[in-house]
Each structure stands twice: as C-alpha cells, then as structure tokens.
Motif scaffolding. Structure first.
Motif, short mmCIF file in Angstrom:
data_model
loop_
_atom_site.label_atom_id
_atom_site.label_comp_id
_atom_site.label_asym_id
_atom_site.label_seq_id
_atom_site.Cartn_x
_atom_site.Cartn_y
_atom_site.Cartn_z
N GLU A 220 -6.68 7.45 1.03
CA GLU A 220 -7.25 6.19 0.54
C GLU A 220 -6.50 4.97 1.09
O GLU A 220 -6.54 3.89 0.52
N TRP A 221 -5.83 5.17 2.23
CA TRP A 221 -5.01 4.11 2.83
C TRP A 221 -5.78 2.80 2.98
O TRP A 221 -5.29 1.75 2.59
N ASP A 222 -6.98 2.86 3.55
CA ASP A 222 -7.75 1.63 3.76
C ASP A 222 -8.04 0.93 2.44
O ASP A 222 -7.97 -0.30 2.36
N ASP A 223 -8.36 1.70 1.40
CA ASP A 223 -8.62 1.11 0.08
C ASP A 223 -7.35 0.47 -0.49
O ASP A 223 -7.41 -0.61 -1.09
N ALA A 224 -6.21 1.14 -0.31
CA ALA A 224 -4.94 0.61 -0.82
C ALA A 224 -4.61 -0.71 -0.13
O ALA A 224 -4.20 -1.67 -0.79
N ARG A 225 -4.79 -0.76 1.19
CA ARG A 225 -4.51 -2.00 1.94
C ARG A 225 -5.44 -3.13 1.52
O ARG A 225 -5.02 -4.27 1.34
N ARG A 226 -6.71 -2.81 1.38
CA ARG A 226 -7.69 -3.81 0.99
C ARG A 226 -7.35 -4.35 -0.41
O ARG A 226 -7.40 -5.55 -0.64
N THR A 227 -6.98 -3.47 -1.31
CA THR A 227 -6.61 -3.88 -2.66
C THR A 227 -5.36 -4.76 -2.63
O THR A 227 -5.28 -5.77 -3.34
N GLU B 170 -6.46 -8.15 -1.54
CA GLU B 170 -7.26 -8.83 -2.56
C GLU B 170 -6.43 -9.29 -3.74
O GLU B 170 -6.75 -10.30 -4.37
N PHE C 282 -2.76 5.54 -5.35
CA PHE C 282 -3.74 5.90 -4.31
C PHE C 282 -3.25 7.16 -3.62
O PHE C 282 -2.05 7.45 -3.61
N ALA D 71 0.83 -1.21 0.00
CA ALA D 71 0.00 0.00 0.00
C ALA D 71 0.87 1.25 0.00
O ALA D 71 0.57 2.22 -0.73
#
Length: 110
Positions: A59-66, A69, A55, A46
C-alpha cells in the motif's frame, strides 16, 4: 522511494539520540528533515506508517498519498511526536525489503 536508505538511517540514528537526550540531536534532526525535499519527507512518513502497521508494504502509494494529504505540521515536528520512531522506521525499511542495519551503517559512513 525518493528517499535514500542512508538518509533514513541517519534519521533513525538521530531519533535514537533524541530519545537518549543527546545535546544537539533535535537541532540536527530538524535540519536534516528540513533539508529534504517534499517527496523525501512524504516517503519518511509513509515508511514510519508502514513500520507501525498503519499500511502494508504493498500500500506504499496509498501511504505516500495520505502523507501528502495530511501534511499540516512540519514533518520534523510530526515525526518527533511519534513514539518509537526509530523502531517504526527500521520496521518500515525491513517491510520494504531494505536492511535497516545496512541503512544505519551507510549513514554512519557518510
């Protein structure tokens, strides 16, 4: 973040050594990454993506989730394939309000 700034600093230093083709740097890099837990590895990816501009810091949470995944390769193999990895990680730390210089200095002291 689950990963410490000093750990990121160590990854940055080893990434530079690999670029300069220092003997043993790739093996040390692999060992360092594989010694991290899953959350720390996702944080590292991330940070790289934030530093690369994929990112924004908010958008840290989105980057980690991506990162979680899309984890199909080993994290070490993925990161070794990223051009300018050290620079992206430095930019990612900076974007998150962490001094890359302090992180690298801390890694050297540890």
């Amino acid at each position: 973040m689950d990963i410490g700034a000093d750990q990121v600093g160590e990854v940055i230093l080893l990434a530079r050594e690999m670029t300069e083709q220092y003997t043993g740097a790739e093996e040390q890099f692999d060992g360092l990454i594989e010694g991290m837990n899953e959350d720390q590895r996702y944080d590292l990816v991330a940070l790289c993506w934030i530093g690369r501009g994929d990112f924004e810091p908010e958008e840290w949470d989105d980057a980690r989730r991506t990162a979680a995944e899309q984890a199909t390769l080993s994290t070490a193999d993925y990161l070794k394939g990223v051009d300018h990895l050290a620079e992206h990680l430095e930019a990612g730390l900076d974007a998150m309000g962490i001094s890359p210089t302090d992180a690298e200095d801390s890694a050297l002291e540890g």
